[in-house]
Motif scaffolding. Sequence first.
Motif, PDB file in Angstrom:
ATOM      1  N   LEU A 148       0.790  -1.229   0.000  1.00 49.44           N
ATOM      2  CA  LEU A 148       0.000   0.000   0.000  1.00 49.44           C
ATOM      3  C   LEU A 148       0.827   1.287   0.000  1.00 49.44           C
ATOM      4  CD1 LEU A 148      -3.093  -0.862   2.217  1.00 49.44           C
ATOM      5  CD2 LEU A 148      -3.023  -0.403  -0.240  1.00 49.44           C
ATOM      6  N   PRO A 149       2.022   1.314   0.592  1.00 45.97           N
ATOM      7  CA  PRO A 149       2.812   2.542   0.448  1.00 45.97           C
ATOM      8  C   PRO A 149       3.066   2.927  -1.013  1.00 45.97           C
ATOM      9  CG  PRO A 149       3.685   1.223   2.234  1.00 45.97           C
ATOM     10  CD  PRO A 149       2.645   0.383   1.562  1.00 45.97           C
ATOM     11  N   ARG A 150       3.215   1.935  -1.898  1.00 45.72           N
ATOM     12  CA  ARG A 150       3.390   2.237  -3.323  1.00 45.72           C
ATOM     13  C   ARG A 150       2.127   2.855  -3.911  1.00 45.72           C
ATOM     14  NH1 ARG A 150       4.216  -1.034  -7.479  1.00 45.72           N
ATOM     15  NH2 ARG A 150       3.607  -3.006  -6.510  1.00 45.72           N
ATOM     16  N   PHE A 151       0.974   2.335  -3.490  1.00 40.23           N
ATOM     17  CA  PHE A 151      -0.292   2.891  -3.965  1.00 40.23           C
ATOM     18  C   PHE A 151      -0.444   4.333  -3.487  1.00 40.23           C
ATOM     19  CE2 PHE A 151      -4.891   3.639  -3.470  1.00 40.23           C
ATOM     20  CZ  PHE A 151      -5.321   3.365  -4.771  1.00 40.23           C
ATOM     21  N   ALA A 152      -0.089   4.571  -2.221  1.00 40.05           N
ATOM     22  CA  ALA A 152      -0.191   5.921  -1.659  1.00 40.05           C
ATOM     23  C   ALA A 152       0.750   6.891  -2.366  1.00 40.05           C
ATOM     24  CB  ALA A 152       0.114   5.891  -0.160  1.00 40.05           C
ATOM     25  N   ALA A 153       1.934   6.421  -2.716  1.00 40.93           N
ATOM     26  CA  ALA A 153       2.878   7.292  -3.421  1.00 40.93           C
ATOM     27  C   ALA A 153       2.398   7.608  -4.834  1.00 40.93           C
ATOM     28  CB  ALA A 153       4.255   6.620  -3.468  1.00 40.93           C
ATOM     29  N   ARG A 154       1.745   6.648  -5.451  1.00 44.19           N
ATOM     30  CA  ARG A 154       1.249   6.846  -6.814  1.00 44.19           C
ATOM     31  C   ARG A 154       0.050   7.776  -6.846  1.00 44.19           C
ATOM     32  NH1 ARG A 154       0.047   1.497 -10.207  1.00 44.19           N
ATOM     33  NH2 ARG A 154       2.222   1.182  -9.553  1.00 44.19           N
TER      34      ARG A 154
END
Length: 317
Positions: free
Chosen positions: A111-117
Amino acid sequence: MDKLWAMTVFTRVADAGSFSRAAEALDMANASVTTCIRGLERELGVTLLHRDTRRLRLTEEGEVFLGHARQILQSVETAEADVQARVGALSGRLSIETPISFGHALLCPELPRFAARYPGIETSVTLTNQPHHLIERAIDVAIRMDQVEDAEFIARPIFETDYIACCSPQLAATMAPHPGKLDPHRCLGLLPEERAVSMPWRLQREGEAEVEIRPQGSLHFNTSDALVGAAAEGAGVALVLDIFARQALADGRLVQVYPDWQAGRKTFFAVTTRARLGAAKVRAFTDFLEEIMAAGQQRPSPNRAVAVRGAPRARKA
């Protein structure tokens, strides 16, 4: 008055069948929900809801208004999503519900990748093995295993995964060569929700009779990640979906036993309501879900027929 917000509150009350449930989903005080509905009724000059201590129901006028309110709110959400998609700036709150083991093993670490995107999206995640009704709890996307049956919901198959038997390398060295001779007291149990007896194992191999094992080991859990942890410590043999044991298998803490026997398969779905299906943030998240699945994961056909079952809906005033 803010009619769009009043329509939102009214539809949430109608869907939940309860002022208190609607207030919880909207993060409002019960009194504020009541005031909003009364203000809407005064504005329209009609009674929308009949309510007493035992139940809540829509009036005839309420039924008519609800249909129009749903269409208006859906049009507004679609318009916002289309504009945001054009400029690549998705925003808003995204509510996700996932089984505990799926969340721990696959979703939360990514989820951190989703949040960054998508920095404009505020993502809220609930991990639970007791699924809630999507509409009542204002859940945008829920991860479910196998089928659901409710015309309000759409299920998008994400991937399929197999059950495997596994244990520590030390224990594997002492295993009986055939699962039919495996001592049930060496088997760890997985407890279904609200059940005190672990799920039986059923293993099959072509040309042989099915082997059924009822775990009688000293440890039983209601989550797969706990089961994997105990098996890796040498507590016994576990039967789990391979996605939950993948890391422990990769680092050598677990090894698969009886690999030529099949023990069943599960399909995971991303479930959303028909009303939220077209929302850009929902599309972005379901696309991301498929992206984070490992390349070797067996994917179900997107044309596969899916029946959808939601959590039972409580009706109370």
